[in-house]
Structures are given as C-alpha cells and as structure tokens.
Scaffold this motif. Structure first.
Motif, PDB file in Angstrom:
ATOM      1  N   THR A  14       0.946  -1.312   0.160  1.00  0.00           N
ATOM      2  CA  THR A  14      -0.125  -0.056   0.035  1.00  0.00           C
ATOM      3  C   THR A  14       0.858   1.168   0.030  1.00  0.00           C
ATOM      4  O   THR A  14       0.656   2.116  -0.784  1.00  0.00           O
ATOM      5  CB  THR A  14      -0.838  -0.127   1.262  1.00  0.00           C
ATOM      6  N   THR A  36       1.538   1.697  -4.101  1.00  0.00           N
ATOM      7  CA  THR A  36       0.258   2.602  -4.317  1.00  0.00           C
ATOM      8  C   THR A  36       0.443   4.103  -3.903  1.00  0.00           C
ATOM      9  O   THR A  36       0.207   4.885  -4.969  1.00  0.00           O
ATOM     10  CB  THR A  36      -0.887   2.195  -3.695  1.00  0.00           C
ATOM     11  N   TRP A  64      -2.816  -1.306 -11.964  1.00  0.00           N
ATOM     12  CA  TRP A  64      -2.552  -1.659 -10.836  1.00  0.00           C
ATOM     13  C   TRP A  64      -3.623  -1.378  -9.891  1.00  0.00           C
ATOM     14  O   TRP A  64      -3.987  -2.255  -9.083  1.00  0.00           O
ATOM     15  CB  TRP A  64      -1.527  -0.438 -10.239  1.00  0.00           C
ATOM     16  N   MET A  65      -4.452  -0.496  -9.871  1.00  0.00           N
ATOM     17  CA  MET A  65      -5.649  -0.171  -9.035  1.00  0.00           C
ATOM     18  C   MET A  65      -6.663  -1.251  -9.245  1.00  0.00           C
ATOM     19  O   MET A  65      -7.480  -1.640  -8.138  1.00  0.00           O
ATOM     20  CB  MET A  65      -5.983   1.452  -9.086  1.00  0.00           C
ATOM     21  N   PHE A 104      -3.241  -4.852  -7.758  1.00  0.00           N
ATOM     22  CA  PHE A 104      -3.300  -4.727  -6.408  1.00  0.00           C
ATOM     23  C   PHE A 104      -4.465  -5.414  -5.773  1.00  0.00           C
ATOM     24  O   PHE A 104      -3.929  -6.301  -4.811  1.00  0.00           O
ATOM     25  CB  PHE A 104      -3.367  -3.156  -6.146  1.00  0.00           C
TER      26      PHE A 104
END
Length: 645
Positions: A85, A89, A270-271, A275
């Motif tokens: 995270t 991220t 990714w999001m 992830f």
C-alpha cells in the motif's frame, strides 16, 4: 552528432506520431485498453510473481526454530499489506509516476529532471543518479533468475523426479526469453498481456477461495499486528522485514517502464487488477497457513487442489518469464537514457513501436543481461539462495528515487519545503528500514547484486570522466570555422570539383577531418558543408524545421539536420531536398568526411592508467556513425587521428 542509433523499424506518418507521442497519456480511446493489457504483461510481471516466494521466505525467516504463532502469521500478512500500500500505491502510483521527463521514467530520467533544475548542473546529483541506475541493473539480472527458478521448482511438488532438471529447464527458458527480445516490447505485450491477466485472476481466485479457511486473517489490515510482530520478535524481525520486501520488488519497474505505456494505463492496471489480486492471494496464503500450519514450507503451491497444481505450475512458469520482461524492458529504457545523457557510449538502439516512443531494444544490453542471468542461475541453483541476493539493489534504488524526488518536489513542482520534507521523510523511513534489513544478507548472496552495481558505476563514471577529458583535449586545438574560411578565401588551395560534407558535433569549430584534409592533401572541394545532426526531444520534426542553413562564404555553409527520436536519420536522402532550393546535390559527386579518433593512454592523464584503458575500450565499442546515418560506404572518407588522453 546524435548519440543514439535506430533500428530498421519503419516510422509512422508524421501526423500519426505527433498525435500518439506528444503526450504519453494522450492515447486514442481504442488503444487505451490495449495499453492497460500491455502494462499487465510487461510492467507488472515482476511484482506479480512475488507471491510465489515472498510469503514463503518470510515464513522461513520468522520460524527459525520451526514453530510459528498465529500472531506471527498475521504480523507477516500485515507487513506485506502495508508495504504494497505505502510503497507501490502511495509512493510510486501517486507520486513517482508524476515525475516524468517528456514521457520517460526511470532513475536517470528523475536524475535529469533534478539536475536540470540547477543552473550549475551539480555533479553530486549526477553521481546519485549513476548509483541508482547501477542498482537497477543489479535488480534487472537477479529478477529473471529468481522468478523463473522459483516457478520451475514448483515441478518438484508435482514429482521429485524433476529436481535434477530444474536448473537446465530454467536456463533453456531464459535463453528463449532473451532470444525473442528483438521482436519488441509491443509484440511481447501482445502475447504476455492475456497470460498475465489470467495469472492475476488465478491469484485472486485461489486467494479468495482460501481466505475463507480462516477469516480472521482479514484482521491483518490493522497495522498493529505488524508492529506487534516486530516488538515481540526483535531477534528475527530484521531478517523477516528483509524477506517481506520481496513482495514489492518490481515496483521500480513501474517507473522505469513509464515510457513504454504511459502513466494512466500503468496506474489503471495496478488499482483495478494487480493490487486487488495480490492482496487476495497474500491474505489467502495467510489463511491457508493459519488453517494448515504444516503447509508453511511452500504455501503458494500447496494451497492449490490437485487438479489445479500442474496447470498453475505451468501458468506460474509463463508468468515468471513475463516477470523477467518487466526489468528487461526497464533496462533497455535505462540504457537508452544513459546513452542520451552521455553516461554510456553510443549503442545500437532499435525503436520497436510507432505508438510509444519508449519501446526500444538494445542488442548489446540484451546479450550482456542474458549472460549474467545464466551465470547467476548456474552459481546459486536455488531460488532460496537467490532470495538472499535479491532486495539490496532494489531497496538502494528506491532510496535514491526518494532522494531525487525531494528535489523535484521542491524545485520543479514548487511544493512548500515542509510539505515535501514531510512526504519524503515518510518514504525515507520505510526505505532506510528495508535497506538495513537487506544489508544483513550481503554475505549470504547480496554481494552479487552489489558487485554488479559497482561494475556499472565504474563503467559509467569512467565514461563520464573520460569524455570530459577527451573534449578538453580536443578543445585545446579547436580552430574557429570562420577563421579558416577567411584564410582560405585569402589564400585558396587547389580546388577540386564536387561536394565535401564534414560531419561534426561542434558546428562552430573546424572539423578535424577538414583540418587534416587541408594539411595532408592541400586541396579544397568546390562546395563544403559543415554538417551537424541533432536529435530532437519530439518524436517527429516538421519538414520546415528539418534543416537550418547558414551560409559562410562561396565555398562553405553550415547545415543542421534535426530528426525526431522516432525517425531514422537518412542524411543523403535529406540533403537531396536541397535540390528544390537550387543547391545541386549529387550523391555520386559528394564525399562524406568523418573523423575516426584513435585514443592512446597518457601517463600524465587525470585518470589512472587502467581507467584510461577502460575508457578507450568503451570508445571503441561505440556504434558506427556511417551505418547510423545511412551513408553509402562507398562515399565515406574516414580520416584517422591520434589523441592522447
């Protein structure tokens, strides 16, 4: 003269290139899903295969006496969750990817941004960038080795009979991977994207399936469990943190591959896919171990049902091959930037896409990477052994990224100092913790990545220092072109018919080839062109901006040809355009004069004798300018000069 070479890939039309490349994120709507899929296949392969070994190695580090408490498992899952995270991220997706340099990413791009914000161009920032680049190369050779090895070792769970064949199969797969790199990132992404998508969906599916083995694993979202583990296990905490970091290795590839796909496709992938699927799998492994403590030896493969084991081993093998592509393509981008920044000699660089400027292939870098990767597999033999070598290079690279990001925040983004300081301080605390945790693995194998990084630093620093010394040496004998043209007009030598084109990197100074031609041949052509070829930061250059002519006198003129980085320079064809302007250009009556320097080491050099020799060897390895500019070899006259550095 231009510093990079191009491939035989045919450029797209000027309008197409300008529309597609003016902004890395300004892609057509119909190509955006393709870029997202391509980002899955190229950018996220590395971090996407970390579940195969990251959780396993963390469990092994935590259970030195063979026992694991429930709180220990929750602590490991919690640390992995917050590492993904905060590092990926928050740091990379939200901050680092914004620091693009004309659409390009990577540590050298960040270094160039930071350095350009200072008028004096501090050498300290250049040195920091070189160290970061060298560390990335260390990561780029270890990732393919550990990723493919870890997947092939899954065959041992299917049947122990495969054990003697793990290393040979791994080397065969790696050699095949490096042999197909010449087809380009775009084609690789076309095949790799769907496979990687299937891989992530499988990770998420089986992870979600096993989360229900023990739903209490979801409590690991609370960072208290991670801190509690560190407090309770001070003896093993540092080693465990070092293995937890394996879950985020590959994050730097997001930034290094920015020029391949652009920020938005990478962030979207990714999001929405990577992830969530990674989190589900790590939490699923944690729940599986909580419910089946005896499976802690290799939870990733052992949590699959018998019917899915062999298919997942095959899919994992394919995914790890793709994981290698993430750092390989990142190494290509980094090498191209190093050439453009004069940190490496001119290399043959092949542009493999007409839609994304960053998709390149470097044959020499590909060969060297493949050679070192194979040697690592032969030397370490097991992924567990390579895990000790992994992490040091990546953590060091991330630390350098954070340092340079602070300069970009304050000097380019114009953030308030205290805001930038607080943000980077948070990142530095995490980076320094992981660097310290990985430094304890130097003796166990970390020396390998550090040795590679030291060699790269030595090569780059030698090239930078040697190039400066060479330019200083050459500059001492520079003669202004206007002075030579004036003297020749006053006392002209023998005039011979035809046109002479002298290629030079400094159009204001008399080319060495011209000086030696006058000195030894004592003749001058009817028309003489001092030609300078430059590469623009844009993908294409308008026809009206292609040429700049500056007449000097009746015999001399200065011409500057400008090409975009997606265009393949063809000097003879471009010069033929002058026919329309009334300048008679005939390739059959034109000779191109190039200066080829023969470098010799000097005992009075500013560098040690061995470093002089290394610089000379690097200079000799530079790509040939005749081939790069597509000049017919029958029309080229090379005049050799000896320079003692």
């Amino acid at each position: 003269m231009a510093t990079n070479a191009t491939s035989g890939a045919q450029p797209a039309t000027e309008n197409e290139l300008r529309n597609n490349l003016s902004d890395p994120d300004a892609v057509h709507k119909e190509t955006y899903p393709v870029l997202v899929l391509g980002a899955l296949g190229v950018v996220y392969g590395d971090i996407g295969t970390s579940p195969i070994y990251a959780f396993r190695e963390a469990l092994h580090a935590a259970s030195t006496d063979g026992s694991l408490l429930r709180a220990d498992v929750l602590g490991i899952v919690s640390m992995i969750f917050w590492a993904l995270t905060l590092i990926v991220t928050v740091k990379y997706i939200l901050f680092v990817l914004r620091a693009d340099n004309d659409g390009e990413g990577g540590i050298l791009s960040l270094m160039a941004l930071a350095r350009e914000s200072y008028k004096t161009r501090p050498r300290l920032i250049l040195g920091i960038g070189i160290v970061g680049a060298a560390l990335f190369y260390g990561d780029a050779v270890i990732t393919p080795a550990i990723s493919v090895l870890s997947a092939i070792e899954g065959l041992e769970i299917v049947t122990p009979a495969f054990t003697p064949y793990v290393v040979p199969i791994t080397i065969t797969i790696l050699l095949a991977l490096f042999s197909v790199q010449r087809y380009g990132t775009a084609r690789m992404a076309f095949f790799f994207g769907p496979i990687t998508l299937a891989w992530f969906l499988a990770l998420g599916f089986f992870g979600l399936w096993h989360v229900f083995d023990d739903l209490s694993v979801l409590a690991a979202v609370n960072p208290h469990y991670g801190f509690d583990y560190i407090v309770r296990n001070q003896g093993t905490a540092f080693a465990t943190i070092g293995t937890v970091f394996l879950a985020v290795t590959g994050a730097e590839a997001l930034y290094a591959d920015l020029g391949h796909f652009g920020r938005r496709p990478i962030s979207t992938a990714w999001m929405w896919i990577v992830f969530p699927c990674l989190l589900l799998n790590y939490f699923g492994q944690g729940a599986f171990v909580l419910a089946h403590g005896e499976a802690a030896k290799n939870p990733f493969f052992e949590m699959f049902p018998p019917w899915a084991l062999l298919p997942m081993v095959i899919l994992a093998t394919a995914a790890t091959v793709i994981a290698s592509q993430a750092v390989i393509s990142g190494a290509y981008s980094l090498s191209r930037q190093a050439v453009q920044l004069n940190l490496l000699p001119r290399l043959h660089i092949a542009h493999t896409s007409e839609k994304q400027s960053g998709q390149v292939y470097l044959p020499r870098i590909n060969f060297l990477l493949g050679l070192v990767v194979v040697l690592l597999v032969l030397g370490f033999e097991r992924s567990t052994n390579l895990a000790a070598a992994y992490g040091i290079a990546v953590t060091g690279n991330m630390l350098v990224t954070t340092t340079l990001l602070f300069i970009v925040m304050t000097r380019i983004w114009q953030w308030r100092f205290w805001v930038a300081a607080f943000t980077t301080a948070c990142f530095l605390i995490i980076d320094i913790t992981f660097v310290g945790a990985n430094l304890i693995k130097v003796i166990d194998g970390g020396w390998a990545s550090l040795l590679i990084a030291i060699l790269i630093v030595l090569i780059m620093s030698t090239w930078v220092k040697g190039s400066r010394q060479l330019q200083k040496k050459i500059g001492q004998g520079d003669v202004p072109l206007e002075l030579i043209s004036t003297k020749l007009a006053q006392s002209p030598p023998t005039i011979v018919p035809g046109t002479a084109v002298f290629l030079t990197g400094n159009p204001k100074s008399t080319p060495v080839a011209l000086m030696h031609s006058l000195k030894h041949y004592k003749v001058l052509h009817e028309r003489n062109v001092i030609l300078n070829v430059v590469t623009a930061p844009s993908p294409v250059v308008r026809k009206s901006d292609r040429m700049r002519i500056e007449p000097i006198d009746d015999r001399f003129m200065q011409i500057t040809l400008t090409f975009g980085y997606m265009e393949r320079p063809n000097v003879p064809r471009t010069l033929a355009i002058f026919k329309a302007a009334g300048w008679k250009f005939d390739i059959m009556t034109t000779s191109f004069f190039l200066s080829r320097r023969s470098l010799r080491a000097s005992p009075r050099s500013d560098m040690p004798f061995w470093q002089d020799k290394l610089f000379i060897a690097l200079a000799r390895s530079a790509s040939d300018a005749t081939e790069y500019f597509q000049i017919p070899t029958g029309r080229v006259v090379e005049i050799g000069t000896q320079v003692t550095i």
